[in-house]
Structures are given as C-alpha cells and as structure tokens.
Design a protein around this motif. Structure first.
Motif, PDB file in Angstrom:
ATOM      1  N   LEU A  76       0.829  -1.209   0.000  1.00  0.00           N
ATOM      2  CA  LEU A  76       0.000   0.000   0.000  1.00  0.00           C
ATOM      3  C   LEU A  76       0.863   1.259   0.000  1.00  0.00           C
ATOM      4  CD1 LEU A  76      -2.851  -0.942   2.505  1.00  0.00           C
ATOM      5  CD2 LEU A  76      -3.028  -0.648   0.033  1.00  0.00           C
ATOM      6  N   VAL A  77       1.891   1.263   0.839  1.00  0.00           N
ATOM      7  CA  VAL A  77       2.752   2.445   0.915  1.00  0.00           C
ATOM      8  C   VAL A  77       3.546   2.610  -0.367  1.00  0.00           C
ATOM      9  CG1 VAL A  77       4.740   3.440   2.097  1.00  0.00           C
ATOM     10  CG2 VAL A  77       2.884   2.451   3.419  1.00  0.00           C
ATOM     11  N   CYS A  99      -0.611   4.771  -2.297  1.00  0.00           N
ATOM     12  CA  CYS A  99      -2.005   4.879  -1.897  1.00  0.00           C
ATOM     13  C   CYS A  99      -2.269   6.101  -1.030  1.00  0.00           C
ATOM     14  CB  CYS A  99      -2.449   3.617  -1.153  1.00  0.00           C
ATOM     15  SG  CYS A  99      -2.606   2.222  -2.283  1.00  0.00           S
ATOM     16  N   THR A 100      -1.254   6.704  -0.486  1.00  0.00           N
ATOM     17  CA  THR A 100      -1.503   7.891   0.322  1.00  0.00           C
ATOM     18  C   THR A 100      -1.724   9.076  -0.607  1.00  0.00           C
ATOM     19  OG1 THR A 100       0.828   8.475   0.482  1.00  0.00           O
ATOM     20  CG2 THR A 100      -0.051   7.010   2.188  1.00  0.00           C
ATOM     21  N   PRO A 101      -2.598   9.989  -0.236  1.00  0.00           N
ATOM     22  CA  PRO A 101      -2.874  11.133  -1.120  1.00  0.00           C
ATOM     23  C   PRO A 101      -1.638  11.965  -1.439  1.00  0.00           C
ATOM     24  CG  PRO A 101      -4.525  10.993   0.610  1.00  0.00           C
ATOM     25  CD  PRO A 101      -3.481   9.977   0.916  1.00  0.00           C
ATOM     26  N   GLU A 102      -0.762  12.138  -0.456  1.00  0.00           N
ATOM     27  CA  GLU A 102       0.448  12.925  -0.709  1.00  0.00           C
ATOM     28  C   GLU A 102       1.302  12.290  -1.794  1.00  0.00           C
ATOM     29  OE1 GLU A 102      -0.375  11.778   2.337  1.00  0.00           O
ATOM     30  OE2 GLU A 102      -0.748  13.556   3.553  1.00  0.00           O
ATOM     31  N   MET A 103       1.420  10.959  -1.736  1.00  0.00           N
ATOM     32  CA  MET A 103       2.237  10.272  -2.732  1.00  0.00           C
ATOM     33  C   MET A 103       1.569  10.312  -4.102  1.00  0.00           C
ATOM     34  SD  MET A 103       3.709   7.085  -0.552  1.00  0.00           S
ATOM     35  CE  MET A 103       5.020   6.647  -1.661  1.00  0.00           C
ATOM     36  N   GLN A 104       0.240  10.210  -4.136  1.00  0.00           N
ATOM     37  CA  GLN A 104      -0.452  10.276  -5.423  1.00  0.00           C
ATOM     38  C   GLN A 104      -0.326  11.656  -6.043  1.00  0.00           C
ATOM     39  OE1 GLN A 104      -4.443   8.926  -4.811  1.00  0.00           O
ATOM     40  NE2 GLN A 104      -3.874   6.776  -5.033  1.00  0.00           N
ATOM     41  N   ALA A 154      -6.848  12.429  -5.122  1.00  0.00           N
ATOM     42  CA  ALA A 154      -5.935  12.763  -4.029  1.00  0.00           C
ATOM     43  C   ALA A 154      -6.142  14.208  -3.592  1.00  0.00           C
ATOM     44  CB  ALA A 154      -4.481  12.537  -4.469  1.00  0.00           C
ATOM     45  N   SER A 164      -9.103  14.698  -1.291  1.00  0.00           N
ATOM     46  CA  SER A 164      -8.974  14.244   0.089  1.00  0.00           C
ATOM     47  C   SER A 164      -8.474  15.336   1.025  1.00  0.00           C
ATOM     48  CB  SER A 164      -8.049  13.022   0.158  1.00  0.00           C
ATOM     49  OG  SER A 164      -6.733  13.402  -0.162  1.00  0.00           O
TER      50      SER A 164
END
Length: 179
Positions: free
Chosen positions: A12-13, A17-22, A36, A39
């Motif tokens: 996931l990481v 999947c985190t909005p910051e990464m997207q 993203a 969110s």
C-alpha cells in the motif's frame, strides 16, 4: 499471518495509496491526482484543483456546474484568491474568506496559549557544573583570587551627615565612618 500484514502494508505504501504520494507521483489532473486533491478538503489550493477537475471533465468528476461552484466557493472561503475571480467570471457571488480568518485566529490563539504556558512554567534549575580539578604537571603554583565588595551609605541624623563605607575582602568586612 503477521508477515502477510507487513507485505500488504508495504504494498500500500509503495503503491502510492496515500494522497500525498499520489499528488507527487501522478500527472496533474489525472483521475488519481484529482481524487488525491479531493482528500485535502481543508486546503483552498486543493479545492481549487478539484473544481478544475470538474471543469475539465476528468473521469469520475462530471462537469456539473453546481459542483464546480461549490468547490470554488469552498476554496474562496479558505482564502484562495483565484477561485474568487473564477466565481466572479461565472456570475456567482463571492463569499467572505471566513474559514481562512478563523484558521488564522485559531493559530494565533494557540501561539498565545503556548506563550502563556512558557511564561508561567517553572524554569529549570541550572545543573551545577562539576568542579574543575587542575592537576599540575610541573611545579605547583597556588593562585588565590580576591573577592572584594564595597558599599557606601550616607546616614543623616539631626542635620549631621556621615558616610559609612563597608569593604569586604574574602568574607572579612571593615566599616569606616567619615564626616
């Protein structure tokens, strides 16, 4: 079982999947990037971006005029200036930036609270430093420092004035009186 959770968590990481990464990894105004941005509902810049996603008709973001106006309005309320210009060009009323002012007021109140806490908090006592021990390598030389203090006081009784001078050297005090 634990290993499976770790593998899923790492996937996931690393999968973004985190909005910051997207936001950082996806091209701007792609469906993933727009989701993203959506969110971050308390940020005027991202709300402006979501309105742009709706205006551009990005997949999953229909060109709904009410949604576009909603996201521009929410961005303006959080202090985004360009959103206000877009609302004006669309013939919509421009709301007050009340949420930005409220956030600024909350931040200022927190700074004041922290300042009060630090002002009334007991000061930490300085830890006494261990004495420095000098061990001479050659001939021993003894140095004694003189601790001297002097205070002067003028004492007047019945229009007769005298000056009392007290001098203390290494804890021994002497007082002299002059007329």
């Amino acid at each position: 079982m634990r290993r499976a959770f770790l593998i899923v968590g790492a996937a996931l990481v690393l999968g973004g999947c985190t909005p910051e990464m997207q936001l950082a990894s996806q091209p701007a105004y792609s469906p993933e990037w727009c989701n993203a941005a959506k969110s971050f509902s308390n940020n005027g810049n991202y709300l402006f971006a979501v309105a742009q996603c709706h205006e551009r008709g990005v997949a999953g973001f229909p060109r709904d005029e009410a949604m576009i106006d909603f996201y521009y309005t929410e961005a303006v309320r959080r202090g985004h200036v360009e959103s206000g210009a877009r609302l004006a060009s669309r013939g919509q009323p421009i709301p007050d930036d009340d949420l930005r002012r409220e956030a600024v007021a909350r931040a200022e109140a927190e700074r004041n609270r922290q300042a009060l806490i630090s002002a009334v908090a007991p000061r930490q006592a300085l830890r006494p430093q261990p004495p420095v021990v000098n061990r001479p390598t050659g001939p021993s030389i003894s140095v004694q420092r003189e601790n001297r203090s002097t205070s002067t006081r003028r004492n007047c009784t019945n229009n007769v004035c005298r000056t009392e001078t007290t001098t203390c050297v290494n804890g021994r005090c002497t007082t002299t009186v002059t007329n």
